[in-house]
Design an enzyme around this catalytic site. Structure first.
Site, PDB file in Angstrom:
ATOM      1  N   ASP A  33     -46.895  11.765 -11.702  1.00 32.45           N
ATOM      2  CA  ASP A  33     -45.656  12.281 -12.274  1.00 32.45           C
ATOM      3  C   ASP A  33     -46.005  13.701 -12.776  1.00 32.45           C
ATOM      4  O   ASP A  33     -47.175  13.994 -13.040  1.00 32.45           O
ATOM      5  CB  ASP A  33     -45.254  11.360 -13.426  1.00 32.45           C
ATOM      6  N   GLY A  75     -38.602  11.505 -17.936  1.00 32.85           N
ATOM      7  CA  GLY A  75     -38.676  10.854 -16.612  1.00 32.85           C
ATOM      8  C   GLY A  75     -37.332  10.479 -16.008  1.00 32.85           C
ATOM      9  O   GLY A  75     -37.258   9.944 -14.912  1.00 32.85           O
ATOM     10  N   VAL A  76     -36.256  10.756 -16.755  1.00 33.04           N
ATOM     11  CA  VAL A  76     -34.912  10.361 -16.337  1.00 33.04           C
ATOM     12  C   VAL A  76     -34.267  11.538 -15.598  1.00 33.04           C
ATOM     13  O   VAL A  76     -34.533  12.695 -15.923  1.00 33.04           O
ATOM     14  CB  VAL A  76     -34.130   9.968 -17.627  1.00 33.04           C
ATOM     15  N   ASP A 118     -43.925  16.114 -15.274  1.00 35.68           N
ATOM     16  CA  ASP A 118     -43.696  16.398 -16.692  1.00 35.68           C
ATOM     17  C   ASP A 118     -44.317  15.310 -17.559  1.00 35.68           C
ATOM     18  O   ASP A 118     -43.975  14.135 -17.427  1.00 35.68           O
ATOM     19  CB  ASP A 118     -42.188  16.456 -16.978  1.00 35.68           C
ATOM     20  N   ARG A 124     -31.606  14.450 -14.136  1.00 29.19           N
ATOM     21  CA  ARG A 124     -30.815  15.444 -14.883  1.00 29.19           C
ATOM     22  C   ARG A 124     -29.455  14.866 -15.313  1.00 29.19           C
ATOM     23  O   ARG A 124     -29.045  15.019 -16.459  1.00 29.19           O
ATOM     24  CB  ARG A 124     -30.625  16.689 -14.010  1.00 29.19           C
ATOM     25  N   ASP A 136     -45.944   8.858 -17.478  1.00 29.23           N
ATOM     26  CA  ASP A 136     -45.829   8.842 -18.944  1.00 29.23           C
ATOM     27  C   ASP A 136     -44.530   8.186 -19.404  1.00 29.23           C
ATOM     28  O   ASP A 136     -44.247   8.167 -20.593  1.00 29.23           O
ATOM     29  CB  ASP A 136     -45.907  10.268 -19.510  1.00 29.23           C
ATOM     30  N   SER A 145     -38.037  15.764 -11.131  1.00 22.64           N
ATOM     31  CA  SER A 145     -37.521  17.122 -11.329  1.00 22.64           C
ATOM     32  C   SER A 145     -37.235  17.859 -10.027  1.00 22.64           C
ATOM     33  O   SER A 145     -38.065  17.906  -9.121  1.00 22.64           O
ATOM     34  CB  SER A 145     -38.516  17.938 -12.158  1.00 22.64           C
ATOM     35  N   LYS A 146     -36.036  18.470  -9.988  1.00 22.65           N
ATOM     36  CA  LYS A 146     -35.697  19.338  -8.853  1.00 22.65           C
ATOM     37  C   LYS A 146     -36.383  20.681  -9.008  1.00 22.65           C
ATOM     38  O   LYS A 146     -36.366  21.508  -8.108  1.00 22.65           O
ATOM     39  CB  LYS A 146     -34.177  19.529  -8.789  1.00 22.65           C
ATOM     40  N   ASN A 147     -36.952  20.931 -10.159  1.00 19.64           N
ATOM     41  CA  ASN A 147     -37.660  22.191 -10.413  1.00 19.64           C
ATOM     42  C   ASN A 147     -39.165  22.063 -10.183  1.00 19.64           C
ATOM     43  O   ASN A 147     -39.903  23.009 -10.470  1.00 19.64           O
ATOM     44  CB  ASN A 147     -37.401  22.651 -11.850  1.00 19.64           C
TER      45      ASN A 147
END
Ligand code: B16
Ligand code: MG
Length: 216
Positions: A8, A46-47, A10, A49, A170, A116-118
């Site tokens: 993962d 982890g959720v 972030d 956007r 996490d 994340s799309k980022n």
């Protein structure tokens, strides 16, 4: 035997929690939502956007149409991207680059599996990309964790069966996703003891028994 590790992003490789929090808080304040706090932000870990937006809007006294929600999520992302401009490799968590290089040396395939799309921007800004073999992120998927899609896409890109992959996460949703995908899991971060993972450690730098984790 584990042949690939899916990280993962972030909260595992980098710290972006504070930036997500600041961007959501800015949006909440613009909407007149004063009660958005760090506890709400913890639930956004982890959720996706859109699901994160729903957590912000729980404290709103008005309802929003789907079109309005899309605009709000885009606005938050603009604020988040402004903050990401400042990001460099100091956002990488303690000793992560050395840990990844060590695992690579052991012959493991390494991927990111992030909601994340980022993720591509973050990996580029932090210079983590050269240490990874594949990236699966919010741009590759339609369902968010606890659905296993993002990890299954990562395993597929690594050309490995699920049972030969270890997921490092996490968030509880991420561990659930690993279980649903038939993968072993290592829980890290401030809540590692309550994630229900197969293995746990405070952070990647604190994993002392890679040998036994990888043998199983
Ligand atoms: P974006 P991860 C997750 O990343 C974040 O933990 C979560 O807070 C965020 O809402 C989600 O990515 C979507 O991010 O808005 O950048 O597409 O933990 O799965 O790496
Ligand atoms: Mg995370």
């Amino acid at each position: 035997m584990i042949k690939g590790i899916i990280f993962d992003l972030d909260g595992v490789l980098v710290s972006t929690d504070e930036m997500h929090y600041q961007a959501w808080k800015r949006l909440a304040e613009e909407l007149g939502i004063t009660g958005f706090n760090r506890e709400d932000n913890r639930r956004q870990r982890g959720v996706s956007r859109m699901a994160s937006l729903e957590i912000v809007l729980e404290k709103s006294d008005r309802t929003y149409t789907d079109e309005e929600k899309i605009e709000l999520a885009e606005r938050k992302n603009e604020y988040y991207l402004e903050l990401l401009e400042q990001m460099d490799d100091s956002a990488v968590l303690e000793n992560v680059k050395a840990v990844l290089a060590g695992l690579k040396k052991r012959g493991l395939q390494l991927a990111v599996g992030s909601a994340s799309k980022n993720a591509p921007i973050i990996l580029q800004k932090t210079e983590l990309m050269p240490l990874l073999d594949e990236v699966s992120c919010g741009l590759d998927t339609t369902r968010s964790k606890p659905d296993p899609e993002v990890f299954l896409v990562a395993a597929n890109k690594l050309k490995l069966p699920a049972e030969e992959c270890l997921v490092v996460e996490d968030s509880a949703a991420g561990i659930e996703a690993a279980v649903a995908g038939g993968m072993k899991s290592l829980g890290v971060g401030p809540f590692h003891q309550s994630l229900g993972a197969d293995y746990e450690a405070e952070n990647l730098n604190h994993v002392t028994d890679w040998e036994s984790i990888l043998m199983n």
